[in-house]
Design a protein around this motif. Sequence first.
Motif, PDB file in Angstrom:
ATOM      1  N   ASN A   1      47.949  26.410  36.083  1.00  0.00           N
ATOM      2  CA  ASN A   1      46.754  26.766  35.305  1.00  0.00           C
ATOM      3  C   ASN A   1      45.485  26.544  36.113  1.00  0.00           C
ATOM      4  N   ILE A   2      45.412  25.413  36.798  1.00  0.00           N
ATOM      5  CA  ILE A   2      44.240  25.104  37.617  1.00  0.00           C
ATOM      6  C   ILE A   2      44.095  26.141  38.736  1.00  0.00           C
ATOM      7  N   GLU A   3      45.194  26.528  39.350  1.00  0.00           N
ATOM      8  CA  GLU A   3      45.155  27.538  40.411  1.00  0.00           C
ATOM      9  C   GLU A   3      44.643  28.875  39.873  1.00  0.00           C
ATOM     10  N   GLN A   4      45.120  29.282  38.690  1.00  0.00           N
ATOM     11  CA  GLN A   4      44.666  30.540  38.089  1.00  0.00           C
ATOM     12  C   GLN A   4      43.176  30.484  37.757  1.00  0.00           C
ATOM     13  N   LEU A   5      42.733  29.378  37.198  1.00  0.00           N
ATOM     14  CA  LEU A   5      41.327  29.228  36.850  1.00  0.00           C
ATOM     15  C   LEU A   5      40.445  29.205  38.089  1.00  0.00           C
ATOM     16  N   THR A   6      40.897  28.523  39.129  1.00  0.00           N
ATOM     17  CA  THR A   6      40.153  28.491  40.387  1.00  0.00           C
ATOM     18  C   THR A   6      40.016  29.898  40.962  1.00  0.00           C
ATOM     19  N   GLY A   7      41.100  30.662  40.897  1.00  0.00           N
ATOM     20  CA  GLY A   7      41.053  32.040  41.387  1.00  0.00           C
ATOM     21  C   GLY A   7      40.067  32.890  40.612  1.00  0.00           C
ATOM     22  N   ALA A   8      40.050  32.745  39.297  1.00  0.00           N
ATOM     23  CA  ALA A   8      39.115  33.514  38.467  1.00  0.00           C
ATOM     24  C   ALA A   8      37.677  33.126  38.773  1.00  0.00           C
ATOM     25  N   LEU A   9      37.406  31.840  38.909  1.00  0.00           N
ATOM     26  CA  LEU A   9      36.053  31.395  39.249  1.00  0.00           C
ATOM     27  C   LEU A   9      35.648  31.893  40.630  1.00  0.00           C
ATOM     28  N   ARG A  10      36.587  31.926  41.568  1.00  0.00           N
ATOM     29  CA  ARG A  10      36.309  32.456  42.910  1.00  0.00           C
ATOM     30  C   ARG A  10      35.967  33.945  42.835  1.00  0.00           C
ATOM     31  N   ARG A  11      36.738  34.701  42.009  1.00  0.00           N
ATOM     32  CA  ARG A  11      36.472  36.137  41.870  1.00  0.00           C
ATOM     33  C   ARG A  11      35.099  36.380  41.242  1.00  0.00           C
ATOM     34  N   ILE A  12      34.679  35.522  40.316  1.00  0.00           N
ATOM     35  CA  ILE A  12      33.331  35.648  39.747  1.00  0.00           C
ATOM     36  C   ILE A  12      32.307  35.455  40.864  1.00  0.00           C
ATOM     37  N   ALA A  13      32.477  34.417  41.662  1.00  0.00           N
ATOM     38  CA  ALA A  13      31.537  34.130  42.749  1.00  0.00           C
ATOM     39  C   ALA A  13      31.496  35.268  43.780  1.00  0.00           C
ATOM     40  N   GLU A  14      32.639  35.885  44.026  1.00  0.00           N
ATOM     41  CA  GLU A  14      32.724  36.972  45.009  1.00  0.00           C
ATOM     42  C   GLU A  14      32.267  38.317  44.448  1.00  0.00           C
TER      43      GLU A  14
END
Length: 107
Positions: free
Chosen positions: A58-71
């Motif tokens: 779950n943490i990995e998925q959330l981190t990925g989503a937050l990274r995609r927002i930043a990118e």
Amino acid sequence: MSTDMYGITDQQWLTTQRAVLTDEFAAQTARLTELTADTGDPADVDTHAGLLAVTRANIEQLTGALRRIAEGSYGRCARCDGAIPPERLEILPHARFCVPCQSKHEG
């Protein structure tokens, strides 16, 4: 910048999604901290290991989503680069694929 029928701009929607993801990230991180500190019953080792694995995923998925927002790629399908409908992202905020591509990815 576009608005929906409720007068919400794309940026407002993205800000809301970022807040939802950030809150969930904090909750999952706290859960992971609790699970790693837990010295519970040795008979529950398999259950505990499963909970740790799910929480880390779950943490990995959330981190990925937050990274995609930043990118700036949040809401775009990782496979076809098409738009992921906001309704899908509201239900599954960490979604990386649109529904058709998700079906192909799983199948």
